[in-house]
Design a protein around this motif. Structure first.
Motif, PDB file in Angstrom:
ATOM      1  N   ASP A  22      50.175  41.959  36.480  1.00  0.00           N
ATOM      2  CA  ASP A  22      49.296  40.898  36.938  1.00  0.00           C
ATOM      3  C   ASP A  22      50.157  39.748  37.450  1.00  0.00           C
ATOM      4  N   THR A  24      49.999  35.914  39.277  1.00  0.00           N
ATOM      5  CA  THR A  24      49.187  34.763  39.653  1.00  0.00           C
ATOM      6  C   THR A  24      49.994  33.860  40.558  1.00  0.00           C
ATOM      7  N   ARG A  37      44.290  31.895  50.881  1.00  0.00           N
ATOM      8  CA  ARG A  37      43.088  32.732  50.736  1.00  0.00           C
ATOM      9  C   ARG A  37      42.852  33.553  51.997  1.00  0.00           C
ATOM     10  N   SER A  42      45.907  41.571  49.659  1.00  0.00           N
ATOM     11  CA  SER A  42      46.343  42.645  48.757  1.00  0.00           C
ATOM     12  C   SER A  42      47.279  43.608  49.466  1.00  0.00           C
ATOM     13  N   GLU A  58      44.666  44.824  43.617  1.00  0.00           N
ATOM     14  CA  GLU A  58      43.365  44.148  43.674  1.00  0.00           C
ATOM     15  C   GLU A  58      43.600  42.641  43.648  1.00  0.00           C
ATOM     16  N   ARG A  59      42.889  41.896  44.499  1.00  0.00           N
ATOM     17  CA  ARG A  59      43.042  40.443  44.539  1.00  0.00           C
ATOM     18  C   ARG A  59      41.801  39.768  43.980  1.00  0.00           C
ATOM     19  N   TYR A  60      42.017  38.739  43.171  1.00  0.00           N
ATOM     20  CA  TYR A  60      40.926  37.927  42.626  1.00  0.00           C
ATOM     21  C   TYR A  60      41.190  36.467  42.974  1.00  0.00           C
ATOM     22  N   GLU A  61      40.151  35.788  43.435  1.00  0.00           N
ATOM     23  CA  GLU A  61      40.267  34.368  43.753  1.00  0.00           C
ATOM     24  C   GLU A  61      39.839  33.542  42.544  1.00  0.00           C
ATOM     25  N   VAL A  62      40.629  32.533  42.221  1.00  0.00           N
ATOM     26  CA  VAL A  62      40.338  31.654  41.090  1.00  0.00           C
ATOM     27  C   VAL A  62      40.387  30.213  41.608  1.00  0.00           C
ATOM     28  N   LYS A  69      44.990  35.846  42.050  1.00  0.00           N
ATOM     29  CA  LYS A  69      45.563  36.803  41.103  1.00  0.00           C
ATOM     30  C   LYS A  69      45.625  38.172  41.771  1.00  0.00           C
TER      31      LYS A  69
END
Length: 115
Positions: A22, A24, A37, A42, A58-62, A69
Motif C-alpha cells: 500500500d 500513499t 488526481r 494506476s 488499484e487507486r483510491y482517492e482520499v 492511495k
C-alpha cells in the motif's frame, strides 16, 4: 509544464499486508492534489514498478487528507515469510515511487516558475 520527480512535490508512505503493498502519496495543497488526481494513474504506478508488481494496481482517492492511495497486489514476492527479496515488507515502495517523473504546471512546483 515542467517534468519533475514526484519527490520534488509530494510525500509518500508505504507498507504491506501479506503479499500486497500500500502506497500513499500526500499532496502539499489542493492544487497539487487536483493535478495528481488527473495525472497520476494506476497504470503509471504499475509501469513504474514493472515486474515487481505482478497483480493489478488499484487507486483510491482520499480528498479529505489530499492523498492518493495505491494498492499494489502481488507485489512482495509472496510476503514477508515467503520472499527472498531484501524489502519483503514494502517499506521502500513509497520512496521508490517518488523517483517517478511526471509533468506538472510550473506554478505548482516549488521554484518552478523560475525554471
Amino acid at each position: 509544464m515542467v517534468r519533475v520527480k514526484l519527490r520534488d512535490v509530494v510525500l509518500a508512505r508505504s507498507g504491506d499486508k501479506g503479499n500486497d503493498c500500500d502506497i500513499t502519496v500526500l499532496a502539499p495543497n489542493a492544487a497539487v492534489y487536483e493535478h495528481l488526481r488527473q495525472a497520476l494513474t494506476s497504470e503509471m504506478v504499475k509501469a513504474h514498478f514493472g515486474e515487481w508488481v505482478q497483480g493489478p494496481v488499484e487507486r483510491y482517492e482520499v480528498p479529505n487528507v489530499l492523498a492518493l492511495k495505491f494498492l499494489c497486489r502481488d507485489a512482495l514476492g509472496g510476503g514477508a515469510s515467503s520472499s527472498l527479496r531484501l524489502d519483503n515488507l514494502g517499506k521502500c515502495f513509497g520512496q521508490s515511487l517518488l523517483r517517478m517523473e511526471i509533468e506538472m504546471p510550473a506554478e505548482l512546483v516549488p521554484g518552478g516558475e523560475q525554471a
